[in-house]
Scaffold this active site. Structure first.
Site, PDB file in Angstrom:
ATOM      1  N   SER A 562      63.309   7.186 -80.043  1.00  0.00           N
ATOM      2  CA  SER A 562      63.916   6.226 -79.124  1.00  0.00           C
ATOM      3  C   SER A 562      64.553   5.091 -79.941  1.00  0.00           C
ATOM      4  O   SER A 562      65.435   5.346 -80.753  1.00  0.00           O
ATOM      5  CB  SER A 562      62.868   5.711 -78.135  1.00  0.00           C
ATOM      6  OG  SER A 562      63.468   5.043 -77.067  1.00  0.00           O
ATOM      7  N   ASP A 647      66.658  12.991 -69.978  1.00  0.00           N
ATOM      8  CA  ASP A 647      66.155  11.709 -70.468  1.00  0.00           C
ATOM      9  C   ASP A 647      66.752  10.560 -69.659  1.00  0.00           C
ATOM     10  O   ASP A 647      67.964  10.475 -69.483  1.00  0.00           O
ATOM     11  CB  ASP A 647      66.517  11.554 -71.948  1.00  0.00           C
ATOM     12  CG  ASP A 647      65.720  10.456 -72.640  1.00  0.00           C
ATOM     13  OD1 ASP A 647      65.383   9.462 -71.986  1.00  0.00           O
ATOM     14  OD2 ASP A 647      65.436  10.604 -73.844  1.00  0.00           O
ATOM     15  N   HIS A 682      62.561  11.747 -71.598  1.00  0.00           N
ATOM     16  CA  HIS A 682      62.301  10.894 -72.749  1.00  0.00           C
ATOM     17  C   HIS A 682      60.973  11.192 -73.436  1.00  0.00           C
ATOM     18  O   HIS A 682      60.864  11.109 -74.650  1.00  0.00           O
ATOM     19  CB  HIS A 682      62.327   9.422 -72.303  1.00  0.00           C
ATOM     20  CG  HIS A 682      62.542   8.454 -73.415  1.00  0.00           C
ATOM     21  ND1 HIS A 682      63.688   8.426 -74.169  1.00  0.00           N
ATOM     22  CD2 HIS A 682      61.746   7.470 -73.915  1.00  0.00           C
ATOM     23  CE1 HIS A 682      63.606   7.464 -75.067  1.00  0.00           C
ATOM     24  NE2 HIS A 682      62.432   6.872 -74.942  1.00  0.00           N
TER      25      HIS A 682
END
Length: 709
Positions: A562, A647, A682
């Protein structure tokens, strides 16, 4: 198991399951994405994005999907010679996890609630009992049954009604963080007709047992911004709008006070927070602001009797704790100090009880627990052994309690659940995480060191390795980093990590600027126009660890996900020669383009973290480090990039475009693999075992790359 030392190619291939024959993927050609120039103009500056076409918000474009599938096929082909190793790693990691396990019961209302894991189940079973020993245990929710038929399943919230006859829960089956709330009758196990869609995961009951509060999401930006009140039996379209957040830089959350009298609507931006209060006993109540919103004010509140206690940065950069009478909310001038702030220690969280205030404070990069008597003001610290560890307060749901529940963990200590007697500070161990197999904590060493960065800052680093691993510059080094949003990556036990440590790896977490490991200033020095400190710290830690013998200079591997994926992208543009391999998971690499587009989820909430690029000073600075914009013709390390098609935080097309551009620009013949999970988002695959396949893939990638001595 003794560590695997890297003596020869023949030994390596036998142990790791790698073939010494010609690479099976030699005949496989890496996908080449077509170029379709797309002009982007900001502040009079023009950029050309040749891979903008990979963005498809419907996620249905055949050409885009074909490209992602081709990259998946290529990655699988390149890693075909590690299939045996991947299976071995997965089996190792899974074998350490008990098939049958349960959480400690937590008292809430008249029941003790817990979760149980059974056999090969991927998901927990929720149970409750009226007694601590579970004599009348009742299954209230079997997530495995709910998840049947879904490739992805995320249960976010489980909330019994105040009379404990109904159970509301929220689920996401797409991995876009768009949840559905459902309700069941606990006496029959049958669902009610009520169903709330396109909402956030957090829901709260009103005290009439007929009212539910939830947050509606914008289906495009995925921002939760409207609080609604739902009455059982009515359609969602008839629900009452209670609060509408018009400032799109704030996230909105819901929770309830320990005494159950008050519902909190919490507002959270990067540099400011706020709270509205709703009377939980009045199904028609309107929200009341705790105090006027201030763009520099951060605070959180907890209610005790007729007072609210406040953790705030008001007059204290590293926060202090204050209080105010409930009748005086709205007036900051009447806030009274309870625990002062400090220049060297940051107060990060607190818990309230009838007779005690417990707060968590960080100093010297380590978390500590302090207990304050609300009768006489005396203060004591709960003592823990160890050089680097994590402490997490949880399950402290009731004011009328003289016991604090917490978890202790470190890189070498499986998680321990403690009850702390707040009168005597005696710790009672309730449970320790089981690790099956031949794991012996005495075989491993964890330590905290500080590395001097190029500007003189002292960067904390937590290390772990086997005691029989030689610290002489020959061991492979796995270095992890994040460094954003003030998130502290405290060391905690990771059973899967044993598979690397027993193969001779040194594992390091670099607590770089952008976290709050050294207080609020440590965070502020790693954001906005100071963001490059984050990247520089990581590179400087790598150089120092190699110089000190913690890692072999040609076998350093770096990992981040991330915002940590942004870190990876910036680091390999700056110092690619330092790393043999890099794994960038769901990486936020197209910073400028994303932050210019307010329709993309999370963008407006991120301005205080990265800056708003519509302003030239932020645009120019972000453009100078954004990984996608700064790909250049140079040699890059071996790279593994992963993403999820659905995501909701970092859109799949950011890493897709980055990989396509890297393929065009890089001047080396190193591996560049791109894996897209076509069913997840995610957080990757759902379930307690499914995610281990992804870890096994990453570990196998690094083991494949090890250079022989």
């Amino acid at each position: 198991m003794k560590p695997i030392h890297y003596l020869s190619a023949a030994i390596i291939s036998a142990i790791a399951g790698l073939s010494l024959n010609a690479n099976a993927a030699d005949s496989i050609t890496a996908p080449v994405a077509k170029k379709v120039p797309h002009e982007l103009v900001t502040n009079g500056h023009k950029r050309i994005d040749n891979y903008y076409w990979l963005r498809d918000d419907t996620r249905k474009d055949p050409q885009m999907l074909s490209y992602l599938q081709a990259e998946n096929a290529y990655a699988d082909a390149e890693m075909a010679d590690t299939k045996t190793l991947q299976s071995q790693l997965f089996d190792e990691m899974k074998s350490r996890i008990p098939l049958h396990d349960s959480s400690l019961p937590i008292k809430s209302g008249h029941y003790y609630y817990a979760t149980e894991m059974v056999g090969d189940n991927e998901y927990p079973i929720y149970v409750r009992s009226s007694t601590l020993d579970g004599q009348d245990k009742q299954t209230i929710l079997d997530v495995n049954q709910l998840a049947k038929g879904h490739a992805f399943f995320n249960l976010s919230n489980v909330e019994p009604s105040p009379n404990e006859k109904l159970l509301a829960y929220t689920v996401d089956t797409v991995s876009r963080n768009l949840f559905i709330a459902k309700i069941i009758d606990l006496s029959t196990g049958k669902p009610l007709s009520d169903e709330l869609v396109n909402i956030q995961g957090d829901i709260v009951w009103g005290n009439d047992n007929q009212t539910l509060y939830y947050i509606k999401k914008n289906p495009t930006t995925l921002l939760g911004y409207q609080v609604y009140r739902h009455t059982l039996g009515q359609t969602q379209s008839a629900d009452e709008l209670v609060y509408d957040e018009t400032d799109l830089s704030y996230y909105t959350y819901l929770r309830k006070s320990k005494d159950k009298s008050t519902i909190y609507i919490a507002h959270q931006a990067t540099e400011a927070t706020g709270v509205h209060l709703i009377d939980a006993n009045d199904p028609h109540a309107k929200p009341v602001a705790f105090t006027a919103r201030d763009p520099q004010l951060i605070y959180d509140v907890q209610k005790r009797g007729d007072d609210f206690y406040i953790l705030t940065n008001l007059g204290a950069k590293n926060s202090r704790i204050m209080k105010v009478a409930a009748k005086a909310i709205g007036d900051k001038a009447r806030w009274q100090e309870v625990i002062p702030g400090s220049d060297t220690a940051q107060i990060q969280a607190f818990e309230l009880f009838n007779d005690y205030l417990v707060y968590q404070v960080r100093s010297d990069a380590q978390s500590h627990i302090k207990v304050v008597s609300l009768k006489d003001g005396s203060q004591r610290e709960v003592a823990f052994d160890g050089e680097a560890y994590s402490l997490d307060l949880y399950g402290n749901n009731e004011l009328d309690n003289t016991v604090l529940r917490l978890q202790y963990s470190s890189f070498t200590t499986p998680t321990i659940d403690y009850d702390v007697d707040l009168t005597t500070l005696k710790l009672t161990q309730l449970k320790q995480q089981k690790v099956l197999g031949d794991f012996d904590a005495n075989n491993y060493l964890s330590k905290r060191i500080f590395v001097k960065a190029r500007d003189g800052a002292q960067v904390p680093v937590t290390l772990v390795y086997r005691k029989d691993t030689k610290i002489d510059g020959t061991a492979p080094l796995y270095q992890y980093g994040y460094g954003s949003y003030g998130a502290n990556m405290d060391p905690s036990f990771k059973p899967e990590l044993i598979s690397l440590l027993d193969r001779g790896f040194v594992y390091a977490t670099a607590h770089i600027r952008g976290s709050q490991m050294k207080g609020r200033g440590w965070y502020e020095d790693g954001k906005k126009l100071n963001k490059k400190n984050t990247f520089n710290d990581f590179v400087d830690v790598t150089k120092s660890l190699v110089a000190q013998g913690y890692g072999a200079k040609d076998n350093v591997f770096a990992v981040g996900g991330s915002a940590g994926g942004l870190l990876m992208g910036a680091v390999i543009n700056q110092a690619p020669e330092l790393y043999n391999g890099v794994a960038a998971h769901v990486p936020f690499v197209d910073v400028v383009t994303t932050m210019l587009d307010e329709s993309i989820p999370l963008t407006t909430n991120e301005y205080d973290e990265w800056g708003n690029p519509s302003q030239p000073k932020y645009y120019d600075y972000m453009l100078s480090y954004a990984p996608y914009d700064n790909v250049k013709k140079q040699a890059y390390p071996n790279l593994l990039v992963t993403t999820g098609l659905f995501d909701s935080q970092v859109q799949y097309y950011e890493p897709a475009k980055w990989v396509a551009k890297l393929r065009d620009y890089k001047t080396d013949d190193h591996l560049l693999l791109f894996k897209t999970d076509m069913e997840s988002g995610h957080g990757g695959a759902s379930g307690r075992f499914n995610g281990l396949h992804e870890t096994a893939f990453e570990y196998a990638f690094f083991l494949k790359l090890l250079k022989q001595k």
